[in-house]
Design a protein around this motif. Sequence first.
Motif, short mmCIF file in Angstrom:
data_model
loop_
_atom_site.label_atom_id
_atom_site.label_comp_id
_atom_site.label_asym_id
_atom_site.label_seq_id
_atom_site.Cartn_x
_atom_site.Cartn_y
_atom_site.Cartn_z
N VAL A 3 -0.26 -0.69 4.16
CA VAL A 3 0.71 0.36 3.89
C VAL A 3 1.86 -0.21 3.06
CG1 VAL A 3 2.29 2.05 4.91
CG2 VAL A 3 0.14 1.47 6.10
N LEU A 4 2.23 0.51 2.02
CA LEU A 4 3.39 0.14 1.21
C LEU A 4 4.46 1.20 1.38
CD1 LEU A 4 4.62 -1.76 -0.96
CD2 LEU A 4 3.75 -0.14 -2.68
N MET A 5 5.62 0.78 1.87
CA MET A 5 6.78 1.66 1.95
C MET A 5 7.59 1.43 0.68
SD MET A 5 6.04 2.70 5.04
CE MET A 5 7.42 3.80 5.38
N PHE A 76 -3.56 -1.38 -1.58
CA PHE A 76 -2.92 -0.59 -0.53
C PHE A 76 -3.73 0.68 -0.27
CE2 PHE A 76 0.72 -3.12 -1.95
CZ PHE A 76 1.17 -3.58 -0.72
N ASP A 77 -3.83 1.03 1.01
CA ASP A 77 -4.52 2.26 1.40
C ASP A 77 -3.57 3.46 1.39
OD1 ASP A 77 -7.09 0.95 2.24
OD2 ASP A 77 -5.72 -0.03 3.65
N LEU A 78 -2.31 3.20 1.75
CA LEU A 78 -1.33 4.27 1.88
C LEU A 78 -0.01 3.81 1.28
CD1 LEU A 78 -0.38 7.03 3.06
CD2 LEU A 78 0.15 5.80 5.19
N VAL A 79 0.57 4.64 0.44
CA VAL A 79 1.91 4.40 -0.11
C VAL A 79 2.81 5.52 0.41
CG1 VAL A 79 3.32 4.29 -2.19
CG2 VAL A 79 1.03 3.26 -2.18
N VAL A 80 3.89 5.15 1.07
CA VAL A 80 4.81 6.13 1.65
C VAL A 80 6.04 6.20 0.75
CG1 VAL A 80 6.19 6.81 3.65
CG2 VAL A 80 3.98 5.66 3.97
N LEU A 81 6.24 7.38 0.16
CA LEU A 81 7.32 7.60 -0.79
C LEU A 81 8.37 8.51 -0.17
CD1 LEU A 81 8.57 7.39 -3.60
CD2 LEU A 81 7.00 9.19 -4.37
N SER A 82 9.47 7.91 0.23
CA SER A 82 10.56 8.66 0.84
C SER A 82 11.83 8.38 0.06
CB SER A 82 10.73 8.26 2.31
OG SER A 82 11.79 8.98 2.91
N VAL A 83 12.14 9.26 -0.88
CA VAL A 83 13.34 9.11 -1.71
C VAL A 83 14.08 10.44 -1.74
CG1 VAL A 83 12.30 7.31 -3.16
CG2 VAL A 83 12.10 9.71 -3.85
N ALA A 84 15.33 10.39 -2.17
CA ALA A 84 16.09 11.63 -2.34
C ALA A 84 15.35 12.56 -3.28
CB ALA A 84 17.48 11.30 -2.88
N ALA A 102 -4.80 4.56 -3.87
CA ALA A 102 -4.10 4.75 -2.60
C ALA A 102 -3.70 6.20 -2.40
CB ALA A 102 -2.85 3.87 -2.56
N THR A 103 -3.68 6.62 -1.15
CA THR A 103 -3.08 7.92 -0.81
C THR A 103 -1.58 7.77 -0.85
OG1 THR A 103 -4.93 8.55 0.61
CG2 THR A 103 -2.82 9.63 1.03
N VAL A 104 -0.89 8.73 -1.47
CA VAL A 104 0.56 8.70 -1.57
C VAL A 104 1.13 9.80 -0.66
CG1 VAL A 104 2.56 8.92 -3.08
CG2 VAL A 104 0.47 7.81 -3.92
N LEU A 105 1.84 9.39 0.37
CA LEU A 105 2.49 10.34 1.28
C LEU A 105 3.91 10.56 0.81
CD1 LEU A 105 2.76 12.01 3.91
CD2 LEU A 105 3.39 9.87 5.07
N THR A 124 -4.96 15.10 -6.09
CA THR A 124 -5.93 14.79 -5.04
C THR A 124 -5.53 13.57 -4.21
OG1 THR A 124 -7.21 13.52 -6.66
CG2 THR A 124 -7.87 15.82 -6.27
N GLN A 125 -4.57 12.77 -4.69
CA GLN A 125 -4.14 11.58 -3.96
C GLN A 125 -2.88 11.82 -3.14
OE1 GLN A 125 -5.22 8.62 -7.59
NE2 GLN A 125 -4.07 7.66 -5.94
N VAL A 126 -2.27 12.99 -3.29
CA VAL A 126 -0.95 13.22 -2.69
C VAL A 126 -1.07 14.03 -1.40
CG1 VAL A 126 1.34 14.24 -3.04
CG2 VAL A 126 0.15 13.15 -4.96
#
Length: 310
Positions: A3-5, A76-84, A102-105, A124-126
Amino acid sequence: MRVLMVGRGVIATIYGQALQAAGHDVEFYVRPGRAAEYGDTVRMDLLDARGAPLGRQVRQAVPIRFRESVDPGDGFDLVVLSVAHHRLAEAAAFLAPRVGDATVLVFGNVWEEPLSATAPIPATQVVFGFPQGGGSFGDDGVLHGALFRTVVLGRSGSSPSPRELAVQTVFRRAGFALREERDMRGWLWLHVIADVGMHAQGLRHGGIANMIGDRRAFRDALLTSRELLPVLEARGVDLRRHRRAVLSYRLPTLTAAAMASATARLPVARAGLEAHTDPNGAEPRAVLQDALQEARRLGVPTPRLEATLA
């Protein structure tokens, strides 16, 4: 799972720690030079509501691994994107050539059309989701915040896609309960207008934390948000699919009384407001201004919001 944050913001740090504790291999992407600045641990003072109705206080130093570059072959299997929300398009453009398969959350507020805001990452990745937690870094460098039990995740079809199922598994393994939203687009925009009302009152009261137990402040927040319901309808949201959320705006006095009582009496509810400390921060201001701009574009009158930003 690898996982990549993205970043070391509050949400990335809180949830990255939770996923790491559940056995996932978690790293944090930061800009060049930031890793040395941040160090290899983060101190946390967190009210954790997973598994405890009233929450349990967790104070600890958590190891954290940084990287200052991302490449498609990193695996990476999952990238977590938490930005303003106003930085989402920029962040998506940066990640698109770097995330491989990678799946991008996307894990936070979205005010634009969601798939437009995340282009050019393939749709399809989001996966879209929303955290139920928050906080802030104090002057002492400690992350003070709260982590709630439930995570909201969108569903793109009649049943979850393989990527959506994989994201659900990641959070369940970390002890979270899941709430699926079939109309995640509408749900996200409803959350934004809820934030508009709260941030508007935060400006008036010197911070959202100062609204704790204040019925009038909550009622005014609900009335400000209610002005924006026609904006959502004009954008194609079927409010009948979100009856429970809309009802709170139809009954502002009753809802405000319940919110005031909860924040005054329940540590978990109070912590949710105490997490918001800067009413003049970039994100609160951007939420208010972008909502007002859209209301004006659509010809929807919002006198309360106009007065807040006058």
